[in-house]
Design a protein around this motif. Structure first.
Motif, PDB file in Angstrom:
ATOM      1  N   ASN A 186       0.872  -1.164   0.000  1.00 16.82           N
ATOM      2  CA  ASN A 186       0.000   0.000   0.000  1.00 16.82           C
ATOM      3  C   ASN A 186       0.916   1.223   0.000  1.00 16.82           C
ATOM      4  N   ALA A 187       1.337   1.638  -1.201  1.00 22.39           N
ATOM      5  CA  ALA A 187       2.356   2.675  -1.345  1.00 22.39           C
ATOM      6  C   ALA A 187       1.915   3.983  -0.693  1.00 22.39           C
ATOM      7  N   GLU A 188       0.633   4.314  -0.839  1.00 21.54           N
ATOM      8  CA  GLU A 188       0.138   5.579  -0.282  1.00 21.54           C
ATOM      9  C   GLU A 188       0.253   5.587   1.233  1.00 21.54           C
ATOM     10  N   LEU A 189      -0.153   4.500   1.857  1.00 20.49           N
ATOM     11  CA  LEU A 189      -0.101   4.427   3.317  1.00 20.49           C
ATOM     12  C   LEU A 189       1.336   4.354   3.811  1.00 20.49           C
ATOM     13  N   LEU A 190       2.183   3.627   3.107  1.00 19.86           N
ATOM     14  CA  LEU A 190       3.593   3.552   3.497  1.00 19.86           C
ATOM     15  C   LEU A 190       4.236   4.934   3.446  1.00 19.86           C
ATOM     16  N   SER A 191       3.844   5.733   2.469  1.00 22.02           N
ATOM     17  CA  SER A 191       4.381   7.083   2.363  1.00 22.02           C
ATOM     18  C   SER A 191       3.915   7.943   3.531  1.00 22.02           C
ATOM     19  N   VAL A 192       2.639   7.818   3.885  1.00 23.92           N
ATOM     20  CA  VAL A 192       2.094   8.599   4.999  1.00 23.92           C
ATOM     21  C   VAL A 192       2.793   8.223   6.300  1.00 23.92           C
ATOM     22  N   LEU A 193       3.046   6.912   6.474  1.00 18.81           N
ATOM     23  CA  LEU A 193       3.686   6.431   7.701  1.00 18.81           C
ATOM     24  C   LEU A 193       5.205   6.621   7.693  1.00 18.81           C
ATOM     25  N   ARG A 194       5.741   6.972   6.515  1.00 20.78           N
ATOM     26  CA  ARG A 194       7.193   7.161   6.360  1.00 20.78           C
ATOM     27  C   ARG A 194       7.969   5.915   6.783  1.00 20.78           C
ATOM     28  N   MET A 195       7.453   4.766   6.396  1.00 23.38           N
ATOM     29  CA  MET A 195       8.114   3.514   6.736  1.00 23.38           C
ATOM     30  C   MET A 195       9.233   3.226   5.739  1.00 23.38           C
ATOM     31  N   SER A 196      10.382   2.841   6.248  1.00 20.09           N
ATOM     32  CA  SER A 196      11.523   2.547   5.393  1.00 20.09           C
ATOM     33  C   SER A 196      11.325   1.215   4.676  1.00 20.09           C
ATOM     34  N   ASP A 197      12.045   1.032   3.577  1.00 13.51           N
ATOM     35  CA  ASP A 197      11.978  -0.240   2.845  1.00 13.51           C
ATOM     36  C   ASP A 197      12.439  -1.395   3.719  1.00 13.51           C
ATOM     37  N   ALA A 198      13.453  -1.134   4.548  1.00 10.69           N
ATOM     38  CA  ALA A 198      13.978  -2.195   5.411  1.00 10.69           C
ATOM     39  C   ALA A 198      12.940  -2.631   6.437  1.00 10.69           C
ATOM     40  N   ALA A 199      12.225  -1.667   7.024  1.00 14.92           N
ATOM     41  CA  ALA A 199      11.203  -1.996   8.018  1.00 14.92           C
ATOM     42  C   ALA A 199      10.053  -2.763   7.382  1.00 14.92           C
ATOM     43  N   PHE A 200       9.673  -2.353   6.174  1.00 12.28           N
ATOM     44  CA  PHE A 200       8.600  -3.066   5.473  1.00 12.28           C
ATOM     45  C   PHE A 200       9.047  -4.479   5.111  1.00 12.28           C
ATOM     46  N   ARG A 201      10.296  -4.610   4.694  1.00 14.12           N
ATOM     47  CA  ARG A 201      10.820  -5.921   4.314  1.00 14.12           C
ATOM     48  C   ARG A 201      10.836  -6.871   5.509  1.00 14.12           C
ATOM     49  N   ASP A 202      11.183  -6.378   6.687  1.00 10.32           N
ATOM     50  CA  ASP A 202      11.185  -7.222   7.881  1.00 10.32           C
ATOM     51  C   ASP A 202       9.785  -7.789   8.149  1.00 10.32           C
ATOM     52  N   ARG A 203       8.779  -6.925   8.051  1.00  4.46           N
ATOM     53  CA  ARG A 203       7.411  -7.365   8.282  1.00  4.46           C
ATOM     54  C   ARG A 203       6.944  -8.324   7.186  1.00  4.46           C
TER      55      ARG A 203
END
Length: 218
Positions: free
Chosen positions: A89-106
């Motif tokens: 969910n690119a829009e939500l990830l941008s709003v949350l300012r989540m890094s690629d590394a943090a998303f990859r871990d999840r």
């Protein structure tokens, strides 16, 4: 890509069986096309079983896992499915300012869980062949649509010729989102404000894995 709703809002469903029977009424046109009905565990499988029964169709499941936001696991920032399919969910990830590394871990953790659940719920075989076939992906409702989108991507990867997403109830935004990736979205009721999927069922008790396994074996 089309999305549609029933002619009238019918209010809360008694339970998932009631919802499945109501949804099947909107899918009768597909009965002669030998569709594969794909339920999303766990709740979606009960709805899907009623659709499959009404259409005399083959039933299977797609194992998918929602990726929850930090501190809010119900807020989907993406989803994963069998075959290591990942939806962001690119829009939500941008709003949350989540890094690629943090998303990859999840994501990695979710992929491991999907593999384990596939082995638990369908231990003796792979996903039924959907190559060149019409697939109807069924869930008990659409809140964000991330999980259903993952299921659509899985079916695409397995060679489905046409994919319909069918649900008893869904948020307008989620229905519109799925209409961009599925060939068609059929939703029996699209309330202006969903609130939560469970609010549209009088009985929305959790569905145990044992019930999913029983339905698949029967």
């Amino acid at each position: 890509m089309i999305h549609e709703r029933g002619d009238r809002a019918r209010g809360p469903f008694a339970d998932r069986v009631d919802a499945g029977r109501a949804l099947a009424e909107h899918l009768t046109e597909y009965g002669e096309r030998t569709p594969v009905i794909i339920g999303l565990p766990r709740g979606g499988v009960i709805v899907a079983a009623e659709v499959a029964r009404a259409l005399h169709a083959e039933l299977d499941i797609a194992i998918v896992r929602k990726i929850g936001a930090p501190g809010n696991p119900e807020l989907a920032i993406g989803a994963v499915g069998e075959g290591d399919v990942v939806v962001r969910n690119a829009e939500l990830l941008s709003v949350l300012r989540m890094s690629d590394a943090a998303f990859r871990d999840r994501t990695d953790a979710a992929i491991r869980e999907v593999r384990d659940r596939a082995h638990l719920l369908r231990p003796d075989r792979a996903l039924v062949s959907v190559t060149g076939r019409l697939v109807i992906v069924v869930d008990d409702g659409l809140a964000t649509g991330a999980t259903a989108q993952a299921a659509v991507e899985i079916m695409r990867a397995h060679g489905a010729a046409e994919i319909v997403v069918a649900v008893p109830v869904g948020a307008p935004e989620a229905v519109a989102r799925l209409a961009k990736v599925a060939d068609r979205v059929v939703c029996a009721d699209v309330p202006p404000s969903l609130g939560g999927v469970g609010a549209w069922y009088r009985d929305f008790d959790p569905v145990p894995d044992a019930e999913v396994i029983r339905i698949l074996r029967s």
